[in-house]
Structure formats: C-alpha cells, structure tokens
Design a protein around this motif. Structure first.
Motif, PDB file in Angstrom:
ATOM      1  N   ASP A 106     -26.312  12.767  -8.628  1.00  0.00           N
ATOM      2  CA  ASP A 106     -26.263  11.604  -9.515  1.00  0.00           C
ATOM      3  C   ASP A 106     -27.006  11.844 -10.829  1.00  0.00           C
ATOM      4  OD1 ASP A 106     -25.207   8.937  -9.764  1.00  0.00           O
ATOM      5  OD2 ASP A 106     -27.281   8.222  -9.713  1.00  0.00           O
ATOM      6  N   ASP A 107     -27.787  12.934 -10.881  1.00  0.00           N
ATOM      7  CA  ASP A 107     -28.535  13.262 -12.093  1.00  0.00           C
ATOM      8  C   ASP A 107     -27.828  14.321 -12.941  1.00  0.00           C
ATOM      9  OD1 ASP A 107     -30.483  11.503 -11.248  1.00  0.00           O
ATOM     10  OD2 ASP A 107     -31.739  13.055 -10.350  1.00  0.00           O
ATOM     11  N   VAL A 108     -26.620  14.701 -12.553  1.00  0.00           N
ATOM     12  CA  VAL A 108     -25.872  15.737 -13.271  1.00  0.00           C
ATOM     13  C   VAL A 108     -24.681  15.091 -13.976  1.00  0.00           C
ATOM     14  CG1 VAL A 108     -24.510  17.847 -13.035  1.00  0.00           C
ATOM     15  CG2 VAL A 108     -26.577  17.526 -11.633  1.00  0.00           C
ATOM     16  N   VAL A 109     -24.545  15.387 -15.262  1.00  0.00           N
ATOM     17  CA  VAL A 109     -23.482  14.812 -16.079  1.00  0.00           C
ATOM     18  C   VAL A 109     -22.727  15.932 -16.794  1.00  0.00           C
ATOM     19  CG1 VAL A 109     -22.913  13.206 -17.937  1.00  0.00           C
ATOM     20  CG2 VAL A 109     -24.884  12.743 -16.459  1.00  0.00           C
ATOM     21  N   PHE A 110     -21.406  15.889 -16.707  1.00  0.00           N
ATOM     22  CA  PHE A 110     -20.552  16.809 -17.457  1.00  0.00           C
ATOM     23  C   PHE A 110     -19.699  16.016 -18.445  1.00  0.00           C
ATOM     24  CE2 PHE A 110     -21.167  19.181 -13.472  1.00  0.00           C
ATOM     25  CZ  PHE A 110     -21.468  20.453 -13.946  1.00  0.00           C
ATOM     26  N   THR A 111     -19.489  16.603 -19.616  1.00  0.00           N
ATOM     27  CA  THR A 111     -18.556  16.027 -20.580  1.00  0.00           C
ATOM     28  C   THR A 111     -17.586  17.113 -21.039  1.00  0.00           C
ATOM     29  OG1 THR A 111     -20.027  16.502 -22.445  1.00  0.00           O
ATOM     30  CG2 THR A 111     -20.191  14.313 -21.440  1.00  0.00           C
ATOM     31  N   LEU A 112     -16.427  16.673 -21.493  1.00  0.00           N
ATOM     32  CA  LEU A 112     -15.447  17.561 -22.108  1.00  0.00           C
ATOM     33  C   LEU A 112     -15.359  17.133 -23.568  1.00  0.00           C
ATOM     34  CD1 LEU A 112     -12.701  17.464 -19.325  1.00  0.00           C
ATOM     35  CD2 LEU A 112     -14.630  19.046 -19.544  1.00  0.00           C
ATOM     36  N   ASP A 113     -16.042  17.865 -24.446  1.00  0.00           N
ATOM     37  CA  ASP A 113     -16.198  17.373 -25.813  1.00  0.00           C
ATOM     38  C   ASP A 113     -16.029  18.420 -26.904  1.00  0.00           C
ATOM     39  OD1 ASP A 113     -18.555  18.791 -25.451  1.00  0.00           O
ATOM     40  OD2 ASP A 113     -19.866  17.038 -25.458  1.00  0.00           O
ATOM     41  N   HIS A 114     -16.270  19.694 -26.591  1.00  0.00           N
ATOM     42  CA  HIS A 114     -16.248  20.702 -27.655  1.00  0.00           C
ATOM     43  C   HIS A 114     -14.821  21.134 -28.021  1.00  0.00           C
ATOM     44  CE1 HIS A 114     -20.532  20.780 -27.485  1.00  0.00           C
ATOM     45  NE2 HIS A 114     -20.632  21.871 -28.230  1.00  0.00           N
ATOM     46  N   HIS A 115     -14.042  21.501 -27.032  1.00  0.00           N
ATOM     47  CA  HIS A 115     -12.617  21.797 -27.241  1.00  0.00           C
ATOM     48  C   HIS A 115     -11.825  20.627 -26.651  1.00  0.00           C
ATOM     49  CE1 HIS A 115     -12.979  26.166 -28.278  1.00  0.00           C
ATOM     50  NE2 HIS A 115     -14.093  26.058 -27.583  1.00  0.00           N
ATOM     51  N   ALA A 116     -11.882  19.494 -27.293  1.00  0.00           N
ATOM     52  CA  ALA A 116     -11.306  18.295 -26.690  1.00  0.00           C
ATOM     53  C   ALA A 116     -10.477  17.526 -27.720  1.00  0.00           C
ATOM     54  CB  ALA A 116     -12.417  17.383 -26.160  1.00  0.00           C
TER      55      ALA A 116
END
Length: 439
Positions: free
Chosen positions: A60-70
């Motif tokens: 629950d303390d780990v977050v992923f985003t898709l933002d650089h090649h998005a």
C-alpha cells in the motif's frame, strides 16, 4: 544535544533515534514511487533481492505511474508500461494509468504525502514533496527495489543550506523566479547532498503550488531534498485537495539553534523575474538581460510548473489574443485532474483559441522523449526544471527557463518578454473554486 533542522527531526523519527547531519541511518520509509522508465528497473532489483515470488514489505506504500512516455511512443515504452501494470496487479500496489499524470503531482493530489513523511522515488524530482513539509528524495532504481522488499533505506543525514526571503514579493515575481535566483547564486552543485530549506515571511506567504516549485528544483543545485516548514495552509490544502485530516505538529520546524551549512538571505522587494539561459539552470539572469530573444516554442508543463494555477496564468495573458506568428505553444497539464479543471473553467478553450496545442497529462517534452521535442536550432522558453543540451530534444536546440507568467508573455510576443509588461494575476490556493484544488 543542539537544535535540529527539519531534516534532522524527520530522519530522527524514522530512524528511531536522535541523529544529526553526517550520521548514517536506517530509516523507515513512508511512501515509494516509480514511473514507466525507472519502474521496470526497480522491479528487476526487487526480484534480484527476493526472487520472483518475494513479498513487498508494504504494497500500500508503493505507487507506480505511467507518465514519461505517456501515451507510449514506441514498442519499448508500451512493453515497459505492461511490466509495471502486471507487477502492480500481482502485488496489489497503487498504479496510475497514462493521462493520470506525473508521479509527483499524483502523489500530492491523491493524498499519499503528509508533513513529516519520508518519501523516496526513482526520479530525481522526488524532492517535490518537501513543499508539504515532508522529506522527499530521489534514489536509484536498485535502492528503490531493495526498499520495496524491506520498507527501509539507509541515508547519510544531509547538512542544510537555508534560503530566507523576507518581505513581500513584487508583481511578476513567483516561486520559479526565487528558485532560479537561488540556483544562480550558489551554482548547479552548490547544495550537493544537502537539504535546501526555504524560510522567511515571503516563503510562508506562498501558496502550496508555489512552495512545491521550490522543493522540486532543489535537485537543480545538487540538493538531496528541498523543504518548507509546514503550516496550517498545508493542512487546509490537504483537506480540500485529498480529504486528509492533518494536524500540523508545531515542533516540525527547525530549532532556533539548529546548525546550517550556510544561510542566504534576500529582501523580497529587491528580486526580479528570472530566466535561465542555455544550457544550465545556474545561468539565471534578470529577465531584462534576455528580453527580445526570439523563440520558436514555448513549453508550459512538467512537475515544476504544470499545475492549474500555472496554466491559468498563461491563459489569462493570452485571453482574447493569439500566440505570436511562427511560435508554437505546447501545454501539457501535470495531471488528469489539472486537465479537467482547465476544461471546467474555460482555460483549455482559451488556450486552444489562442493557438496552443493542449496535450494529455504527463511529462511531455521535458526529458526529450516526445510530445513537443525540439529540432536542430530550435529555441524554446520552458517552465521546466532543466535546460541541459538535448534535454528537450536536439543537442543543437537551446532552452531558456522561466515562470508561467514569463512563458505567457513570451508566447504572446514570440520573443522573451518581461511578464511585468502584461497582466499576470496571482492565485491563492485557498480559493477552491478558482485555483489550487483540482477534482
């Protein structure tokens, strides 16, 4: 024991003992963040440490985003997105999709960060969280993957370099101008492995979206972290933005007898809008030294200045006007929520009518990947954080850095323009209906 800085207080609490600058500690981490470029590398490191069936210490303390090649701009990027999606699904972590936004903006909007937290991210601008009074710092993907497994990481407690700004800021001067001033004064390596602590009445008067700018660009002078003492304004912001009921610890402030590496003091009324010339953020000068420089493109966005208030400032400069002939204006909101706010308030329509290209949320051209990269000999004025050779595209391009107000004025005239020559209103982050809080 002598007095402590905010940094020493936070790392003492997370290490379970009193620490001071120069100490080495194992500290419990509150939140961990990675994106589509660094996430697959951190996942590999995690699997090297634990094996393919290893356990995350705190999903629950780990977050992923898709933002650089998005959105994905090629097969490799698409495959990296899928690696992150599959890992997040398998381990039950948080994962945000393309167009949800830049990792740092999402972390703040979604209420992952509170004052006093220790946040690490496999992205150098993880210093952003210090705008809320947290200790945020960038780490390597290997370190992050190890922290996935243990929930802890070792740190050398950094010294603190303090920047105090007193009095009122003049019209046309914003947090971006402050941080460029600081970087210009101490140099690109002037705060290497230190915390840049921002204080003084002018800093405390800044709304949250501008405090985040100061923390964000601490890394541009080598900082391990950037931090502003949290106050009731932070609590109000987090309640309105993320529904958090946060009580600010009055002791979460540097002690009067805390030790600093140095203290740089400024009188707000003496400051002027700044522009950093190519090709280093430390090349900061008063805007009047570069006024009249023709530009091919203006880029508004990034984790530094892609928030609603930033984009709104540009829109208000351009309302009823057109971008100068021969000049491209690329606008990339920092999150989907910012995009929606721009849509709801008419900011998007204003910018499109003015001739801007308004794109989906993400990092855009900031790191030179796509969505507006520069060609040979292109000149750009950007609200980004870095202007190294090739940072936004061609090695032969040239990038100047400035505030959203400077960007709006520059887009209007097609050459670098003093924002004090046009109307650039300020916005208070307490005005929920018009700024600060995005839904």
């Amino acid at each position: 024991m002598t007095g402590q800085t905010i940094t020493e207080q936070i790392l003492s609490e997370k290490a379970g003992r009193d620490v001071t600058a120069g100490d080495y500690v194992e500290a419990a981490v509150d939140e961990m963040i990675a994106h589509d470029v660094t996430g697959p590398l951190a996942i590999d490191a995690f699997e090297d440490v634990t094996g393919e069936d290893g356990d995350l210490a705190a999903p629950d303390d780990v977050v992923f985003t898709l933002d650089h090649h998005a959105p994905a701009d090629g097969v490799e990027a698409a495959n990296n997105h899928n690696i992150v999606r599959e890992f997040a699904r398998a381990y039950g972590t948080h994962q945000y999709e393309i167009n949800d936004g830049i990792c740092h903006q999402v972390m703040i909007e979604e209420g992952f960060v509170e004052p006093g937290d220790l946040v690490i991210g496999a992205d150098s601008h993880s210093t952003t969280y210090g705008g809320l009074g947290a200790f945020g710092t960038g780490v390597g993907s290997t370190d992050l993957g190890t922290a996935f497994a243990t929930g802890e990481l070792w740190f050398r407690v950094p010294e603190t370099l303090r920047f105090e700004v007193h009095g009122d800021l003049p019209e046309g001067v914003y947090a971006k101008d402050l941080i460029l001033t600081f970087i210009g004064d101490v140099g690109f390596a002037g705060a290497t492995y230190m915390t840049a602590e921002y204080a003084g009445s002018a800093i405390q008067d800044l709304p949250i979206h501008q405090r985040l700018v100061l923390a964000n660009m601490a890394i541009e002078m080598g900082g391990k972290a950037g931090i502003v003492e949290p106050d009731d304004r932070v609590a109000t912001y987090l309640e309105e933005q993320a529904g958090l009921d946060v009580s600010i610890d009055p002791d979460l402030a540097s002690d009067d007898d805390a030790t600093y590496e140095a203290v740089h003091t400024y009188e707000g009324s003496d400051l002027a809008p700044q522009v950093s010339k190519p090709s280093n953020p430390e090349n900061a000068v008063d805007v009047d030294e570069v006024v009249g420089t023709p530009v091919d493109q203006v880029f508004v966005g990034t984790c530094t200045n892609g928030r609603y208030e930033d984009i709104r400032t540009v829109a208000d400069v351009l309302a009823g006007e057109r971008v100068a002939p021969g000049t491209r204006l690329i606008v990339v909101p920092a999150s989907k929520a910012v995009y929606e706010k721009c849509l709801e308030t008419g900011v998007l329509e204003t910018l499109v009518d003015a001739g801007a290209t308004f794109q989906s949320a993400g990092c855009g051209a900031c790191a030179g990947y796509h969505q507006g990269v520069l060609g040979d000999d292109d000149v750009c004025l950007a609200t980004a954080n870095r202007n190294f050779p090739g940072r936004e595209g061609s090695m032969e391009s040239r990038v100047y850095l400035g505030s959203p107000a400077t960007a709006g004025a520059t887009a209007l005239y097609g050459e670098i323009t003093d924002p004090r020559e046009v109307e650039t209103p300020r916005y208070d982050d307490h005005a929920v209906a018009d700024a600060g809080v995005v839904r």
